[in-house]
Design a protein around this motif. Structure first.
Motif, PDB file in Angstrom:
ATOM      1  N   ASN A   1      28.775  30.693  39.967  1.00  0.00           N
ATOM      2  CA  ASN A   1      29.237  30.244  38.651  1.00  0.00           C
ATOM      3  C   ASN A   1      29.865  31.386  37.858  1.00  0.00           C
ATOM      4  N   LEU A   2      29.249  32.570  37.899  1.00  0.00           N
ATOM      5  CA  LEU A   2      29.810  33.717  37.192  1.00  0.00           C
ATOM      6  C   LEU A   2      31.145  34.122  37.805  1.00  0.00           C
ATOM      7  N   ARG A   3      31.230  34.111  39.126  1.00  0.00           N
ATOM      8  CA  ARG A   3      32.487  34.462  39.801  1.00  0.00           C
ATOM      9  C   ARG A   3      33.600  33.498  39.410  1.00  0.00           C
ATOM     10  N   THR A   4      33.303  32.209  39.381  1.00  0.00           N
ATOM     11  CA  THR A   4      34.314  31.215  39.027  1.00  0.00           C
ATOM     12  C   THR A   4      34.753  31.359  37.576  1.00  0.00           C
ATOM     13  N   VAL A   5      33.798  31.537  36.671  1.00  0.00           N
ATOM     14  CA  VAL A   5      34.133  31.681  35.251  1.00  0.00           C
ATOM     15  C   VAL A   5      34.943  32.957  35.019  1.00  0.00           C
ATOM     16  N   LEU A   6      34.520  34.065  35.618  1.00  0.00           N
ATOM     17  CA  LEU A   6      35.274  35.316  35.464  1.00  0.00           C
ATOM     18  C   LEU A   6      36.686  35.198  36.029  1.00  0.00           C
ATOM     19  N   PHE A   7      36.804  34.580  37.198  1.00  0.00           N
ATOM     20  CA  PHE A   7      38.120  34.421  37.801  1.00  0.00           C
ATOM     21  C   PHE A   7      39.037  33.598  36.898  1.00  0.00           C
ATOM     22  N   VAL A   8      38.534  32.470  36.396  1.00  0.00           N
ATOM     23  CA  VAL A   8      39.368  31.618  35.538  1.00  0.00           C
ATOM     24  C   VAL A   8      39.755  32.356  34.262  1.00  0.00           C
ATOM     25  N   LEU A   9      38.799  33.038  33.632  1.00  0.00           N
ATOM     26  CA  LEU A   9      39.114  33.758  32.394  1.00  0.00           C
ATOM     27  C   LEU A   9      40.143  34.868  32.619  1.00  0.00           C
ATOM     28  N   LEU A  10      39.934  35.670  33.656  1.00  0.00           N
ATOM     29  CA  LEU A  10      40.872  36.764  33.934  1.00  0.00           C
ATOM     30  C   LEU A  10      42.250  36.235  34.328  1.00  0.00           C
TER      31      LEU A  10
ATOM     32  N   ALA B   1      40.721  37.737  41.123  1.00  0.00           N
ATOM     33  CA  ALA B   1      39.709  37.281  42.082  1.00  0.00           C
ATOM     34  C   ALA B   1      38.851  38.445  42.567  1.00  0.00           C
ATOM     35  N   SER B   2      39.455  39.588  42.838  1.00  0.00           N
ATOM     36  CA  SER B   2      38.700  40.749  43.328  1.00  0.00           C
ATOM     37  C   SER B   2      37.722  41.266  42.277  1.00  0.00           C
ATOM     38  N   ILE B   3      38.180  41.377  41.038  1.00  0.00           N
ATOM     39  CA  ILE B   3      37.283  41.821  39.965  1.00  0.00           C
ATOM     40  C   ILE B   3      36.158  40.821  39.769  1.00  0.00           C
ATOM     41  N   ALA B   4      36.483  39.534  39.770  1.00  0.00           N
ATOM     42  CA  ALA B   4      35.455  38.505  39.579  1.00  0.00           C
ATOM     43  C   ALA B   4      34.423  38.539  40.701  1.00  0.00           C
ATOM     44  N   GLY B   5      34.867  38.700  41.946  1.00  0.00           N
ATOM     45  CA  GLY B   5      33.935  38.746  43.074  1.00  0.00           C
ATOM     46  C   GLY B   5      33.009  39.949  43.030  1.00  0.00           C
ATOM     47  N   LEU B   6      33.565  41.121  42.740  1.00  0.00           N
ATOM     48  CA  LEU B   6      32.744  42.334  42.706  1.00  0.00           C
ATOM     49  C   LEU B   6      31.807  42.365  41.498  1.00  0.00           C
TER      50      LEU B   6
ATOM     51  N   GLU C   1      26.628  47.700  51.162  1.00  0.00           N
ATOM     52  CA  GLU C   1      28.066  47.896  51.334  1.00  0.00           C
ATOM     53  C   GLU C   1      28.713  46.747  52.093  1.00  0.00           C
ATOM     54  N   ASP C   2      27.990  46.159  53.049  1.00  0.00           N
ATOM     55  CA  ASP C   2      28.531  45.008  53.772  1.00  0.00           C
ATOM     56  C   ASP C   2      28.730  43.818  52.833  1.00  0.00           C
TER      57      ASP C   2
ATOM     58  N   GLN D   1      32.570  40.570  49.872  1.00  0.00           N
ATOM     59  CA  GLN D   1      33.035  39.950  48.626  1.00  0.00           C
ATOM     60  C   GLN D   1      34.454  40.392  48.286  1.00  0.00           C
ATOM     61  N   LEU D   2      34.728  41.660  48.465  1.00  0.00           N
ATOM     62  CA  LEU D   2      36.066  42.167  48.191  1.00  0.00           C
ATOM     63  C   LEU D   2      37.095  41.525  49.119  1.00  0.00           C
ATOM     64  N   GLY D   3      36.777  41.437  50.400  1.00  0.00           N
ATOM     65  CA  GLY D   3      37.696  40.831  51.367  1.00  0.00           C
ATOM     66  C   GLY D   3      37.939  39.359  51.101  1.00  0.00           C
ATOM     67  N   THR D   4      36.862  38.621  50.847  1.00  0.00           N
ATOM     68  CA  THR D   4      36.996  37.193  50.565  1.00  0.00           C
ATOM     69  C   THR D   4      37.773  36.974  49.268  1.00  0.00           C
ATOM     70  N   SER D   5      37.462  37.751  48.252  1.00  0.00           N
ATOM     71  CA  SER D   5      38.140  37.608  46.967  1.00  0.00           C
ATOM     72  C   SER D   5      39.625  37.951  47.084  1.00  0.00           C
ATOM     73  N   ALA D   6      39.936  39.011  47.792  1.00  0.00           N
ATOM     74  CA  ALA D   6      41.332  39.405  47.955  1.00  0.00           C
ATOM     75  C   ALA D   6      42.104  38.365  48.767  1.00  0.00           C
ATOM     76  N   MET D   7      41.478  37.836  49.826  1.00  0.00           N
ATOM     77  CA  MET D   7      42.157  36.813  50.626  1.00  0.00           C
ATOM     78  C   MET D   7      42.420  35.565  49.788  1.00  0.00           C
ATOM     79  N   PHE D   8      41.428  35.131  49.016  1.00  0.00           N
ATOM     80  CA  PHE D   8      41.640  33.979  48.148  1.00  0.00           C
ATOM     81  C   PHE D   8      42.728  34.283  47.119  1.00  0.00           C
ATOM     82  N   GLY D   9      42.693  35.466  46.525  1.00  0.00           N
ATOM     83  CA  GLY D   9      43.682  35.827  45.516  1.00  0.00           C
ATOM     84  C   GLY D   9      45.101  35.804  46.054  1.00  0.00           C
ATOM     85  N   VAL D  10      45.304  36.304  47.253  1.00  0.00           N
ATOM     86  CA  VAL D  10      46.643  36.309  47.841  1.00  0.00           C
ATOM     87  C   VAL D  10      47.085  34.885  48.185  1.00  0.00           C
ATOM     88  N   LEU D  11      46.192  34.107  48.799  1.00  0.00           N
ATOM     89  CA  LEU D  11      46.567  32.739  49.183  1.00  0.00           C
ATOM     90  C   LEU D  11      46.840  31.862  47.965  1.00  0.00           C
TER      91      LEU D  11
END
Length: 193
Positions: A75-84, A117-122, A147-148, A153-163
């Motif tokens: 929920n926080l990731r989605t809200v942050l992504f939408v706001l940003l 998306a990357s900022i929201a995921g991290l 770190e994994d 999270q960074l990889g998934t967020s970046a892939m979603f952001g690009v797509l």
């Protein structure tokens, strides 16, 4: 088309905002996601890209059903992504010069969406790890392998952001090329004589 003396309708949102909010509300809701999870359940399938695209903006309404970590994290990731993304999309057309063209606007929109998306995921991952106890986060976050988790999270967020940014970029660039309020010259019908 507006005539002389009629006010132009001012758009309340930039072109990509409606697409963004509609996507999150439609695809991210928990009832649609249940059907998507069944259809895309194999993580090694060719549908992994589609799975990331459709499940990233997921939000939940029942903490008991998904657990506290996933509830607050998603929920926080989605809200942050939408706001940003909304904050950036409302400014991206001002950042890119009209003379630069649609390609520059497309690239700026993809970059903005990926960064959002990357900022929201991290950030949501850090908040979830810091505020919730390790027991609540265990299937998703293992303290010895932090770190994994964050790289995932960074990889998934970046892939979603690009797509998704590619889709938004196409919408925004097309909107600049064909604005809805553009005055079109009136052409008299050709005479048949």
């Amino acid at each position: 088309m507006t005539g002389p003396g009629e006010p132009h309708l001012r758009r309340s949102f930039p072109p990509g905002v409606a697409v963004l909010v509609g996507f999150v509300l439609l695809v991210g809701n928990p009832w649609t996601y249940q059907e998507l999870a069944v259809a895309l359940s194999d993580p090694d399938s060719a549908f992994r890209v589609l799975d990331v695209m459709l499940t990233y903006p997921r939000w939940h309404v029942d903490v008991d059903r998904v657990g506290p970590f996933l509830f607050w994290f998603a929920n926080l990731r989605t809200v942050l992504f939408v706001l940003l993304a909304v904050a950036g999309l409302s400014r991206v057309s001002r950042w890119v010069n009209e003379a630069a063209g649609g390609v520059a606007l497309f690239v700026a929109t993809v970059g903005l969406t990926t960064l959002s998306a990357s900022i929201a995921g991290l950030v949501s991952g850090m908040v979830g790890v810091v505020l919730l106890d390790a027991g609540a986060a265990l299937p998703y976050y293992v303290p010895d392998q932090a770190e994994d988790f964050f790289l995932s999270q960074l990889g998934t967020s970046a892939m979603f952001g690009v797509l998704f940014g590619s889709v938004l970029g196409a919408v925004v660039a097309n909107q600049r090329r064909n604005p809805a309020n553009r005055e079109r010259p009136a052409r008299a019908p050709k005479s048949l004589w």
